[in-house]
Scaffold this active site. Structure first.
Site, short mmCIF file in Angstrom:
data_model
loop_
_atom_site.label_atom_id
_atom_site.label_comp_id
_atom_site.label_asym_id
_atom_site.label_seq_id
_atom_site.Cartn_x
_atom_site.Cartn_y
_atom_site.Cartn_z
N HIS A 112 -3.24 1.90 3.51
CA HIS A 112 -3.44 0.93 4.57
C HIS A 112 -2.81 1.38 5.88
CE1 HIS A 112 -4.40 -1.62 1.11
NE2 HIS A 112 -4.94 -2.50 1.94
N GLY A 113 -2.09 2.50 5.87
CA GLY A 113 -1.46 3.05 7.06
C GLY A 113 -2.43 3.29 8.21
#
Length: 193
Positions: A112-113
């Site tokens: 999700h970075g």
């Protein structure tokens, strides 16, 4: 090219980071001789998750406000759902990511970075990957999204999930080792006439 043993790598994370996506790259880089520094929004220990369950804690080395892209060779943005979702609301975090980008320094974002790369508007026209549930966000931000363990486009490496940490970290190491060294020259007033 700088050697990895001379590299300084910054990781930015807060509560809710996916445990292996921070500890894995950190461990691999440290074993290869790099200095790894963790920045967060506060100096209190931050809590990892392992999927949705609580994981380890780690104490940051500095706060994001004191981090400067000039002092580091690369940036890592771990995933976990809550971590990047919270960080993207902080202008100082986004400004720091943009500073790494302006300097052309390697930026790695996993799982999700890449939400943080979307927020910083760094994926327009780039090829990237991420956790499946945010791929539409990447596409809407102008990225060409593919499903590979690790994708490098320019100085940005993205990856999908904790299982891809080794491929992700190796891609980031390749980017670090490709950074051209700065040639130090004498100041013109010190050169012989």
């Amino acid at each position: 090219m700088p050697s990895l043993s001379n590299a300084r790598v910054l990781i930015v994370a807060t509560d809710g980071f996916e445990e292996w996506e921070l500890f894995g790259p950190r461990e691999i880089l440290q074993k290869r001789g790099a200095e790894v520094v963790l920045a967060s929004l506060k100096l209190d220990p931050i809590q990892a998750t392992v999927h949705d369950d609580p994981g380890k804690t780690i104490r940051p080395d500095l706060i994001v406000d004191d981090a400067n892209a000039d002092d580091f060779d690369a940036l890592i943005l771990p995933g976990g759902v809550r971590n990047p979702d919270h960080l993207r609301l902080h202008r100082n975090v986004i400004d720091l990511i943009k500073a790494f980008d302006r300097q052309g320094k390697p930026i790695g974002a996993i799982c999700h970075g890449p939400w943080l790369l979307v927020e910083a508007d760094l994926l327009r026209g780039r090829t990237a990957t991420s956790w499946p549930s945010i791929r539409t966000d990447l596409r809407n931000a102008g990225a060409h999204v593919i499903d590979d363990a690790s994708v490098t486009d320019g100085h940005i490496a993205t990856s999908r999930k904790p299982d891809d940490v080794e491929a992700f970290t190796n891609a980031l190491i390749d980017l670090i080792e490709e950074i051209p060294e700065v040639e130090i020259i004498d100041h013109p007033s010190e050169l012989p006439a």
